[in-house]
Scaffold this motif. Sequence first.
Motif: not given
Length: 261
Positions: A78-79, A101-103, A131-134
């Motif tokens: 993610x960013x 978001x990363x868990x 924002x959308x994950x990479x």
Amino acid sequence: MLLLLATMPLAGQESPGPAAAGPKGTSGEVSSDAVGFATMMAPPPEGPFRDVMIAVAYPRLPVGSFVELTALDSGRTIVAQVVSGAADGAVVALSPGAARQLGVGDRAPFRVRGVLPPIAERERLLAGKSVAPRLDAPPVLLAALRRMLPGSAVAEQATGAPIAETPTPIAPLPVTPPGPARPAVLGRASPARGSWTVQVAALSSATPASALARKLGGKVFTGGGLYRVRLGPYADFVSAQRARDGIARAGYGDARILHSN
């Protein structure tokens, strides 16, 4: 205006300061990349978006920068925005929103690197949104990055620390005592039985095959769409070899001996 917004800290952020000291690359600039273990931000960032803000504390970049976070357990990437430089001795400190978001939880292994996302993504992050994950990092990259974690065998080897090695014992091969030597049995090889022929050529047309057979005193055998011109049969290999040598001297060097039971 947008560039000014991207560099302004949110409420609760530390004021931008000089980049923290870190390893320098060949150009002399401080490297913003790091591999290590994360911790949770304590206290979490202040402001109206404190529970959902995707943010980190990262000592290698100034406040207002952006980083790409890759969890080395899952490859999820993610960013996030940098809101502080105090990571409490960890490589990076995660906000509750970033960890969610990363868990991941405390002491999760990470690769962190500085990035400059598009303006639209910077605006969303500064507004407390994600924002959308990479794309997830591929397994081969994750394996290489995990070897760079502090305490790994490869990292210790790179710093010169000795690595204990346990030799693997090799079982000896079983030895079989030699038995009594058997006397060699000498005898004659039994002669091959059957008939021998010499195939001079294999042609695709019957007319030239018949003409060649008449010329050499042979016969034509058909099969598989071909017309084979052969001499013989001969009672033994020596006779067939003699005929083959003679036909080769006559200009048919591709002639070969055939045997049939």
